[in-house]
Scaffold this motif. Structure first.
Motif, PDB file in Angstrom:
ATOM      1  N   PHE A 209       0.748  -1.153   0.050  1.00 22.00           N
ATOM      2  CA  PHE A 209       0.097  -0.168  -0.013  1.00 22.00           C
ATOM      3  C   PHE A 209       0.822   1.305  -0.142  1.00 22.00           C
ATOM      4  CE2 PHE A 209       0.989  -0.712   4.485  1.00 22.00           C
ATOM      5  CZ  PHE A 209       1.063   0.558   4.787  1.00 22.00           C
ATOM      6  N   ALA A 210       0.311   2.187   0.047  1.00 19.85           N
ATOM      7  CA  ALA A 210       1.033   3.627  -0.012  1.00 19.85           C
ATOM      8  C   ALA A 210       0.178   4.750   0.855  1.00 19.85           C
ATOM      9  CB  ALA A 210       1.077   4.381  -1.474  1.00 19.85           C
ATOM     10  N   PRO A 211       0.700   5.548   1.699  1.00 15.75           N
ATOM     11  CA  PRO A 211       0.222   6.522   2.498  1.00 15.75           C
ATOM     12  C   PRO A 211       0.114   7.770   1.485  1.00 15.75           C
ATOM     13  CG  PRO A 211       2.849   6.457   2.969  1.00 15.75           C
ATOM     14  CD  PRO A 211       2.601   5.388   2.093  1.00 15.75           C
TER      15      PRO A 211
ATOM     16  N   SER B 284       6.747   5.264  -1.044  1.00 16.12           N
ATOM     17  CA  SER B 284       6.085   6.124  -0.508  1.00 16.12           C
ATOM     18  C   SER B 284       6.961   7.402  -0.596  1.00 16.12           C
ATOM     19  CB  SER B 284       5.986   5.484   1.192  1.00 16.12           C
ATOM     20  OG  SER B 284       5.320   4.446   1.302  1.00 16.12           O
ATOM     21  N   ASN B 285       5.889   8.492  -0.178  1.00 21.01           N
ATOM     22  CA  ASN B 285       6.317   9.863  -0.143  1.00 21.01           C
ATOM     23  C   ASN B 285       5.420  10.629   0.784  1.00 21.01           C
ATOM     24  OD1 ASN B 285       7.170  12.740  -0.582  1.00 21.01           O
ATOM     25  ND2 ASN B 285       7.761  12.367  -2.545  1.00 21.01           N
ATOM     26  N   ILE B 286       6.040  11.141   2.179  1.00 20.04           N
ATOM     27  CA  ILE B 286       4.881  11.401   3.060  1.00 20.04           C
ATOM     28  C   ILE B 286       4.810  13.110   3.263  1.00 20.04           C
ATOM     29  CG2 ILE B 286       5.205   9.677   4.331  1.00 20.04           C
ATOM     30  CD1 ILE B 286       6.969  11.001   6.041  1.00 20.04           C
ATOM     31  N   GLY B 287       5.569  13.840   2.084  1.00 18.48           N
ATOM     32  CA  GLY B 287       5.352  15.168   1.884  1.00 18.48           C
ATOM     33  C   GLY B 287       4.000  15.246   1.256  1.00 18.48           C
ATOM     34  N   VAL B 288       3.224  16.337   1.847  1.00 22.49           N
ATOM     35  CA  VAL B 288       1.828  16.649   1.489  1.00 22.49           C
ATOM     36  C   VAL B 288       1.814  17.053  -0.079  1.00 22.49           C
ATOM     37  CG1 VAL B 288      -0.392  17.935   1.820  1.00 22.49           C
ATOM     38  CG2 VAL B 288       0.966  17.131   3.881  1.00 22.49           C
ATOM     39  N   GLY B 289       1.157  16.380  -1.007  1.00 20.41           N
ATOM     40  CA  GLY B 289       1.226  16.934  -2.359  1.00 20.41           C
ATOM     41  C   GLY B 289       2.458  16.489  -3.179  1.00 20.41           C
ATOM     42  N   ALA B 290       3.292  15.674  -2.565  1.00 20.13           N
ATOM     43  CA  ALA B 290       4.701  15.288  -3.339  1.00 20.13           C
ATOM     44  C   ALA B 290       4.655  14.332  -4.182  1.00 20.13           C
ATOM     45  CB  ALA B 290       5.649  14.920  -2.211  1.00 20.13           C
ATOM     46  N   TYR B 291       3.637  13.489  -4.532  1.00 16.82           N
ATOM     47  CA  TYR B 291       3.584  12.170  -5.371  1.00 16.82           C
ATOM     48  C   TYR B 291       3.524  12.812  -6.992  1.00 16.82           C
ATOM     49  CZ  TYR B 291       2.744   8.658  -1.920  1.00 16.82           C
ATOM     50  OH  TYR B 291       2.903   7.843  -0.883  1.00 16.82           O
ATOM     51  N   SER B 292       2.693  13.823  -7.139  1.00 15.71           N
ATOM     52  CA  SER B 292       2.577  14.535  -8.354  1.00 15.71           C
ATOM     53  C   SER B 292       3.547  15.419  -8.776  1.00 15.71           C
ATOM     54  CB  SER B 292       1.178  14.882  -8.533  1.00 15.71           C
ATOM     55  OG  SER B 292       0.800  15.830  -7.554  1.00 15.71           O
ATOM     56  N   THR B 293       4.500  16.029  -7.892  1.00 15.34           N
ATOM     57  CA  THR B 293       5.369  17.169  -8.180  1.00 15.34           C
ATOM     58  C   THR B 293       6.715  16.767  -7.855  1.00 15.34           C
ATOM     59  OG1 THR B 293       4.936  18.049  -5.786  1.00 15.34           O
ATOM     60  CG2 THR B 293       3.388  18.639  -7.555  1.00 15.34           C
ATOM     61  N   GLU B 294       7.633  17.557  -8.090  1.00 12.05           N
ATOM     62  CA  GLU B 294       9.099  17.544  -7.775  1.00 12.05           C
ATOM     63  C   GLU B 294       9.475  18.553  -6.726  1.00 12.05           C
ATOM     64  OE1 GLU B 294      11.340  15.244  -8.715  1.00 12.05           O
ATOM     65  OE2 GLU B 294       9.938  14.192 -10.125  1.00 12.05           O
TER      66      GLU B 294
ATOM     67  N   LEU C  83      -0.369   8.124  -8.103  1.00 12.80           N
ATOM     68  CA  LEU C  83      -0.196   6.758  -7.545  1.00 12.80           C
ATOM     69  C   LEU C  83      -0.963   5.570  -8.318  1.00 12.80           C
ATOM     70  CD1 LEU C  83      -1.135   8.105  -3.964  1.00 12.80           C
ATOM     71  CD2 LEU C  83       0.883   6.840  -4.500  1.00 12.80           C
ATOM     72  N   VAL C  84      -2.032   5.881  -8.664  1.00  8.01           N
ATOM     73  CA  VAL C  84      -2.639   4.910  -9.651  1.00  8.01           C
ATOM     74  C   VAL C  84      -1.802   4.558 -10.966  1.00  8.01           C
ATOM     75  CG1 VAL C  84      -4.366   4.385 -11.498  1.00  8.01           C
ATOM     76  CG2 VAL C  84      -5.073   5.253  -8.945  1.00  8.01           C
ATOM     77  N   SER C  85      -1.280   5.579 -11.396  1.00 12.63           N
ATOM     78  CA  SER C  85      -0.179   5.394 -12.569  1.00 12.63           C
ATOM     79  C   SER C  85       1.033   4.686 -12.450  1.00 12.63           C
ATOM     80  CB  SER C  85       0.129   6.829 -13.275  1.00 12.63           C
ATOM     81  OG  SER C  85       0.950   7.434 -12.408  1.00 12.63           O
ATOM     82  N   ARG C  86       1.416   4.505 -11.070  1.00 15.18           N
ATOM     83  CA  ARG C  86       2.567   3.723 -10.890  1.00 15.18           C
ATOM     84  C   ARG C  86       2.235   2.164 -10.380  1.00 15.18           C
ATOM     85  NH1 ARG C  86       4.946   8.544  -6.915  1.00 15.18           N
ATOM     86  NH2 ARG C  86       4.871  10.077  -8.638  1.00 15.18           N
ATOM     87  N   GLY C  87       0.886   1.947 -10.148  1.00 21.67           N
ATOM     88  CA  GLY C  87       0.449   0.539 -10.129  1.00 21.67           C
ATOM     89  C   GLY C  87      -0.178   0.267  -8.591  1.00 21.67           C
ATOM     90  N   HIS C  88      -0.379   1.390  -7.881  1.00 23.97           N
ATOM     91  CA  HIS C  88      -0.856   1.305  -6.529  1.00 23.97           C
ATOM     92  C   HIS C  88      -2.537   0.874  -6.587  1.00 23.97           C
ATOM     93  CE1 HIS C  88       2.389   1.991  -3.756  1.00 23.97           C
ATOM     94  NE2 HIS C  88       2.722   3.126  -4.522  1.00 23.97           N
TER      95      HIS C  88
ATOM     96  N   GLY D 273      -6.181   1.471 -14.292  1.00 18.60           N
ATOM     97  CA  GLY D 273      -5.895   1.387 -12.760  1.00 18.60           C
ATOM     98  C   GLY D 273      -7.015   2.054 -12.085  1.00 18.60           C
ATOM     99  N   GLU D 274      -6.925   1.803 -10.540  1.00 11.77           N
ATOM    100  CA  GLU D 274      -7.910   2.570  -9.887  1.00 11.77           C
ATOM    101  C   GLU D 274      -7.536   2.078  -8.356  1.00 11.77           C
ATOM    102  OE1 GLU D 274     -11.698   0.635 -10.603  1.00 11.77           O
ATOM    103  OE2 GLU D 274     -11.025  -1.256 -10.402  1.00 11.77           O
ATOM    104  N   ILE D 275      -7.766   3.070  -7.278  1.00 12.57           N
ATOM    105  CA  ILE D 275      -7.862   2.737  -5.927  1.00 12.57           C
ATOM    106  C   ILE D 275      -8.944   1.798  -5.674  1.00 12.57           C
ATOM    107  CG2 ILE D 275      -7.466   3.272  -3.742  1.00 12.57           C
ATOM    108  CD1 ILE D 275      -4.967   3.838  -5.699  1.00 12.57           C
ATOM    109  N   ARG D 276      -8.734   0.404  -4.998  1.00  9.61           N
ATOM    110  CA  ARG D 276     -10.014  -0.507  -4.505  1.00  9.61           C
ATOM    111  C   ARG D 276      -9.984  -0.521  -3.019  1.00  9.61           C
ATOM    112  NH1 ARG D 276      -7.554  -5.105  -8.854  1.00  9.61           N
ATOM    113  NH2 ARG D 276      -8.024  -3.854 -10.669  1.00  9.61           N
TER     114      ARG D 276
END
Length: 468
Positions: A83-85, A337-347, A125-130, A163-166
């Motif tokens: 899973f991912a947080p 995992s990336n626990i910075g708020v908003g960090a999965y979709s940005t650098e 996250l979905v685009s990476r397979g989660h 993909g989707e989150i289930r």
């Protein structure tokens, strides 16, 4: 007029301390007998768990480690659920001295995802397979039940390619019963609340201000969740705030309380260690720092103490420790995992300033999956049990006799095969397909093998979300 029932503290400090004092230096024969009781799928009693915690000789510890490995294999097989947080917001009105989100911390950058931000993060996250997420919230009036429910619905609405989150789990503040019902209606999975420390005096020192300073209100948070019909709950302690042996006993007492009151214990137990957090000096030198050796010991004991409960190992831990501890009964890990708020979709170069703590394992999901496969594990994104009603007490009916392996192993293979088809690098796909071939060849029930092969063929032809 509503009359509130006085809450009783079921964490008996004196009793726990007596158990730990009276079981010192146990003989290996006694350890062996206790391990066998666990292997027979019995939840252990406090005196037994204290005995395992006090094992100090190499021989005694090896009995515990080997028992934990065998128990995990018997009940869960070699699958590891992934899973991912996803951190929704880091505003907080508590002032917990160990937390980067605490209200007095001026170094943390505060951010709350908008619904558009959340959709973007979920797509990343979905685009990476989660397929499975845990949504994490600070404790703030903004993050109320209506807001949590809205974020859950938004995540479930996101589709990206195949993909989707289930499965959406929650880590948030304790709620009232009616508020839990709102969140449940949104379709959440597990509701997770960490007590942080079960030692009341330590708890008071670590939580000087804010709603979280109420030890008993938090302790009974999952009781209210279960009263609201949420039958999958997760407990946890933050190791390093107080003596690790006491905290394991606290987790056991919490488990026993839930069993006695609701007939079912926690769905998961988490055991994170304190990691450095921005602007939070205590995290650099925790009051009761847990060594790697003691960490392995406590994980193995928890595994034996509650055979039917999933154990979550987080990416707080460094890679090598994760590899070692995985063998000792862990059934779930976060990855990529990336626990910075908003960090999965940005650098976001300042993501660390929006984080609650630092991570020890920052490998991409694809790398973690490849290494799991190469090490003999089956990575799983399965959510079938939840959607088929195998939760709470019904889950225990399957888990305790060992039927989880029968259902979950083929479902793990199917979700793993989905990942390999849709997201994997060529190296990971090669390693993964080899692992799947070996797993299928080891299935001894012809009807399961035949159906599994047919499902794999259907997945190859473009179908998705097939499960037993």
């Amino acid at each position: 007029m509503v009359v509130k029932t006085e809450l009783k503290n079921f964490i008996d400090v004196e009793e726990i301390q007596n158990h730990l004092e009276n079981t010192k230096e146990p003989e290996p024969k006694k350890i062996e007998a206790i391990v066998q009781r666990s292997l027979d799928k019995n939840r252990l009693e406090p005196e037994e768990v204290a005995t395992l915690l006090n094992a100090s000789s190499y021989e005694a510890k090896e009995l515990i480690f080997e028992g934990a490995k065998e128990l995990k294999q018997r009940i869960y097989g070699n699958r590891i659920v992934l899973f991912a947080p996803l951190y929704i917001g880091n505003k907080c009105i508590n002032d917990c001295v160990y937390c980067g989100f605490r209200s007095s911390n001026r170094e943390v950058l505060r951010k709350t995802l908008s619904m558009n931000d959340l959709e973007t993060e979920a797509k990343a996250l979905v685009s990476r397979g989660h397929k499975r997420l845990i949504l994490v919230y600070g404790e703030h009036p903004l993050y109320n039940a209506d807001f949590i429910a809205a974020t859950v619905r938004k995540v479930y609405s996101v589709k990206e390619g195949n993909g989707e989150i289930r499965r959406v789990n929650i880590n948030a503040a304790p709620l009232e019963v009616d508020d839990y019902k709102k969140v449940k209606e949104a379709g959440i999975g597990t509701y997770q609340i960490f007590q942080e420390t079960y030692h009341p005096e330590t708890y008071k020192k670590m939580h000087p201000r804010g709603p979280k300073s109420d030890f008993l209100y938090r302790l009974y948070g999952l009781d209210r969740a279960m009263e609201a019909g949420i039958d999958d709950v997760g407990i946890g302690a933050l190791f390093g705030l107080y003596d690790w042996k006491f905290e394991v006993m606290g987790l056991l007492y919490h488990t026993i309380h839930l069993e006695e009151r609701f007939g079912v214990g926690p769905h998961t137990i988490s055991f994170p260690r304190i990691e450095p957090a921005i602007g939070t000096p205590i995290t650099e030198q925790p009051p009761y720092q847990v060594s790697d050796e003691d960490f392995k010991h406590l994980v193995a004991v928890i595994r034996l103490a509650v055979p039917y409960t999933g154990l979550i190992l987080t990416a707080r831990e460094p890679i090598e420790i994760r590899r070692e501890v995985l063998k000792l009964g862990v059934s779930q890990i976060d990855a990529g995992s990336n626990i910075g708020v908003g960090a999965y979709s940005t650098e976001d170069k300042e993501a660390y300033r929006k984080s609650q703590f630092s991570l020890g394992d920052t490998r991409p999901l694809d790398v973690v999956i490849r290494e799991l496969a190469e090490d003999g594990y089956v990575p799983s994104f399965c959510t079938a049990c939840y959607r088929l009603g195998r939760t709470g007490e019904h889950f225990m009916e399957f888990a305790i006799p060992g039927f989880v392996k029968r259902f979950c192993q083929p479902n793990a293979i199917l979700t793993f095969f989905e990942y390999l088809n849709d997201y994997a690098s060529s190296e990971t796909r090669e390693a993964g397909l080899e692992r799947i071939r070996e797993e299928i060849s080891s299935i001894d029930k012809p009807e399961i093998k035949e159906t599994l092969l047919k499902y794999c063929e259907r997945l190859e032809n473009g179908e998705r979300d097939l499960y037993f």
